[in-house]
Design an enzyme around this catalytic site. Sequence first.
Site, PDB file in Angstrom:
ATOM      1  N   ASN A 108     -28.702  23.876  17.923  1.00 57.94           N
ATOM      2  CA  ASN A 108     -30.020  24.429  17.614  1.00 57.94           C
ATOM      3  C   ASN A 108     -29.940  25.397  16.450  1.00 57.94           C
ATOM      4  O   ASN A 108     -29.039  26.232  16.385  1.00 57.94           O
ATOM      5  CB  ASN A 108     -30.606  25.117  18.846  1.00 57.94           C
ATOM      6  N   ASP A 133     -32.450  27.440  15.837  1.00 55.93           N
ATOM      7  CA  ASP A 133     -33.267  28.614  16.168  1.00 55.93           C
ATOM      8  C   ASP A 133     -32.356  29.781  16.573  1.00 55.93           C
ATOM      9  O   ASP A 133     -31.138  29.629  16.679  1.00 55.93           O
ATOM     10  CB  ASP A 133     -34.293  28.274  17.267  1.00 55.93           C
ATOM     11  N   HIS A 183     -25.145  23.383  13.380  1.00 55.16           N
ATOM     12  CA  HIS A 183     -26.086  22.772  12.426  1.00 55.16           C
ATOM     13  C   HIS A 183     -26.804  23.827  11.586  1.00 55.16           C
ATOM     14  O   HIS A 183     -27.839  23.535  10.987  1.00 55.16           O
ATOM     15  CB  HIS A 183     -27.091  21.871  13.158  1.00 55.16           C
ATOM     16  N   CYS A 218     -28.925  30.933 -10.224  1.00 53.89           N
ATOM     17  CA  CYS A 218     -28.841  29.743 -11.092  1.00 53.89           C
ATOM     18  C   CYS A 218     -30.178  29.015 -11.251  1.00 53.89           C
ATOM     19  O   CYS A 218     -30.252  27.988 -11.900  1.00 53.89           O
ATOM     20  CB  CYS A 218     -27.771  28.790 -10.572  1.00 53.89           C
ATOM     21  N   ALA A 247     -33.260  22.346  31.812  1.00 52.35           N
ATOM     22  CA  ALA A 247     -32.249  23.394  31.602  1.00 52.35           C
ATOM     23  C   ALA A 247     -32.692  24.723  32.219  1.00 52.35           C
ATOM     24  O   ALA A 247     -31.882  25.430  32.817  1.00 52.35           O
ATOM     25  CB  ALA A 247     -32.007  23.561  30.094  1.00 52.35           C
TER      26      ALA A 247
HETATM   27  P1  OAD Z   1     -32.784  15.625  20.721  1.00 58.42           P
HETATM   28  O1  OAD Z   1     -34.214  15.881  20.390  1.00 58.42           O
HETATM   29  O2  OAD Z   1     -32.134  14.433  20.164  1.00 58.42           O
HETATM   30  O3  OAD Z   1     -32.617  15.529  22.294  1.00 58.42           O
HETATM   31  C1  OAD Z   1     -33.146  16.436  23.180  1.00 58.42           C
HETATM   32  C2  OAD Z   1     -32.488  16.174  24.516  1.00 58.42           C
HETATM   33  O4  OAD Z   1     -32.901  17.182  25.385  1.00 58.42           O
HETATM   34  C3  OAD Z   1     -32.843  14.848  25.165  1.00 58.42           C
HETATM   35  O5  OAD Z   1     -31.668  14.249  25.685  1.00 58.42           O
HETATM   36  C4  OAD Z   1     -33.791  15.236  26.296  1.00 58.42           C
HETATM   37  O6  OAD Z   1     -33.660  14.369  27.434  1.00 58.42           O
HETATM   38  C5  OAD Z   1     -33.275  16.612  26.631  1.00 58.42           C
HETATM   39  N1  OAD Z   1     -34.284  17.503  27.165  1.00 58.42           N
HETATM   40  C6  OAD Z   1     -35.597  17.561  26.899  1.00 58.42           C
HETATM   41  N2  OAD Z   1     -36.178  18.560  27.555  1.00 58.42           N
HETATM   42  C7  OAD Z   1     -35.195  19.169  28.251  1.00 58.42           C
HETATM   43  C8  OAD Z   1     -35.153  20.297  29.130  1.00 58.42           C
HETATM   44  N3  OAD Z   1     -36.236  20.996  29.387  1.00 58.42           N
HETATM   45  N4  OAD Z   1     -33.959  20.633  29.673  1.00 58.42           N
HETATM   46  C9  OAD Z   1     -32.831  19.926  29.397  1.00 58.42           C
HETATM   47  N5  OAD Z   1     -32.821  18.867  28.578  1.00 58.42           N
HETATM   48  C10 OAD Z   1     -33.987  18.496  28.008  1.00 58.42           C
HETATM   49  O7  OAD Z   1     -31.988  16.953  20.347  1.00 58.42           O
HETATM   50  P2  OAD Z   1     -30.456  17.157  20.022  1.00 58.42           P
HETATM   51  O8  OAD Z   1     -29.588  16.298  20.868  1.00 58.42           O
HETATM   52  O9  OAD Z   1     -30.224  18.617  20.025  1.00 58.42           O
HETATM   53  O10 OAD Z   1     -29.474  17.735  13.817  1.00 58.42           O
HETATM   54  O11 OAD Z   1     -30.379  16.656  18.552  1.00 58.42           O
HETATM   55  C11 OAD Z   1     -29.156  16.773  17.907  1.00 58.42           C
HETATM   56  C12 OAD Z   1     -29.371  16.938  16.453  1.00 58.42           C
HETATM   57  O12 OAD Z   1     -30.122  15.868  15.939  1.00 58.42           O
HETATM   58  C13 OAD Z   1     -30.162  18.154  16.043  1.00 58.42           C
HETATM   59  O13 OAD Z   1     -29.393  19.329  15.976  1.00 58.42           O
HETATM   60  C14 OAD Z   1     -30.607  17.781  14.698  1.00 58.42           C
HETATM   61  C15 OAD Z   1     -31.117  16.420  15.066  1.00 58.42           C
HETATM   62  O14 OAD Z   1     -31.391  15.605  14.104  1.00 58.42           O
HETATM   63  C16 OAD Z   1     -29.634  17.899  12.512  1.00 58.42           C
HETATM   64  O15 OAD Z   1     -30.697  18.212  12.014  1.00 58.42           O
HETATM   65  C17 OAD Z   1     -28.372  17.695  11.742  1.00 58.42           C
END
Ligand code: OAD
Length: 250
Positions: A98, A100, A117, A153, A236
């Site tokens: 994250n 944030d 990230h 720059c 979570a």
């Molecule tokens: P995603 O948006 O891909 O996935 C969110 C995950 O959180 C999913 O598996 C949901 O099932 C789960 N989820 C949703 N609500 C939830 C809750 N209340 N409690 C627990 N789990 C919950 O997000 P990320 O896996 O973080 O990278 O994405 C990874 C990366 O892809 C990000 O950091 C970003 C993105 O593109 C970059 O920008 C490089």
Amino acid sequence: MEIVVPCRSYVVRFLVLTGAGVSAESGIPTFRGKEGYWRNFDPAKLATPEAFERDPKLVWEWYRERRQRIRNAQPNAAHDAIAKLARHSDEFLLVTQNVDDLHARAGVADEKMVQIHGNIFMTRCSRCDSSRNDYENDHDHEKGDFLPRCPICDALMRPGVVWFGEQLPWNELQRVENYLDRGACDLAIVSGTTATFGYIIDWALRASRGGGELIEVNPEETPLSEFATQRIRESAAVALPKIVDQVITS
Ligand code: OAD
């Protein structure tokens, strides 16, 4: 829910890996859910160097809105639980995808956290090494059509986050590698991530090598699920406070 933490030595080591789902209950949209779309744009197509090259104004608008949403959000019970675990651990590392600042605002110290990230509040030059933190300064450059330029720059400044296809920040990567090289963990918790990136699965497996517990907290199945020793299909903010309390009292 009974969490079993195998304590194999005096030192208790933890690794926590988080993704967008952990901030979802603070009102920050995840990336891959439907709510992740912004004005019909897929975030996966906005968070790229190509998108910035094509339309920096659009990309900045998206990030400015996200910054504002994050500024107005509060850490939720999941962030608080992770911060509590950090305070009660001998050895602890949080690796979050994250960008944030909600883990930090919940109280996880910088030295116990890696933002792999990047940090959405950093603004850095797209050409040279200059950067600044815009957390407090959301007035001038974030208004209207203004595109920030590097004071050194004159190239366009960009958000200090990792985009698709870019390298992970070397220093932060080294911090994760060093922590895992120093030994396996008694408990690894992975929460709120689709675990689409191989390094997330790799770190979780390395942390739990040799019999450590690997708990996944996610309402949905992910590519990591098959490796988890415990799969908790709750949000979570619901599951993590219970897990942390059980770990601390065990
Ligand atoms: P995603 O948006 O891909 O996935 C969110 C995950 O959180 C999913 O598996 C949901 O099932 C789960 N989820 C949703 N609500 C939830 C809750 N209340 N409690 C627990 N789990 C919950 O997000 P990320 O896996 O973080 O990278 O994405 C990874 C990366 O892809 C990000 O950091 C970003 C993105 O593109 C970059 O920008 C490089």
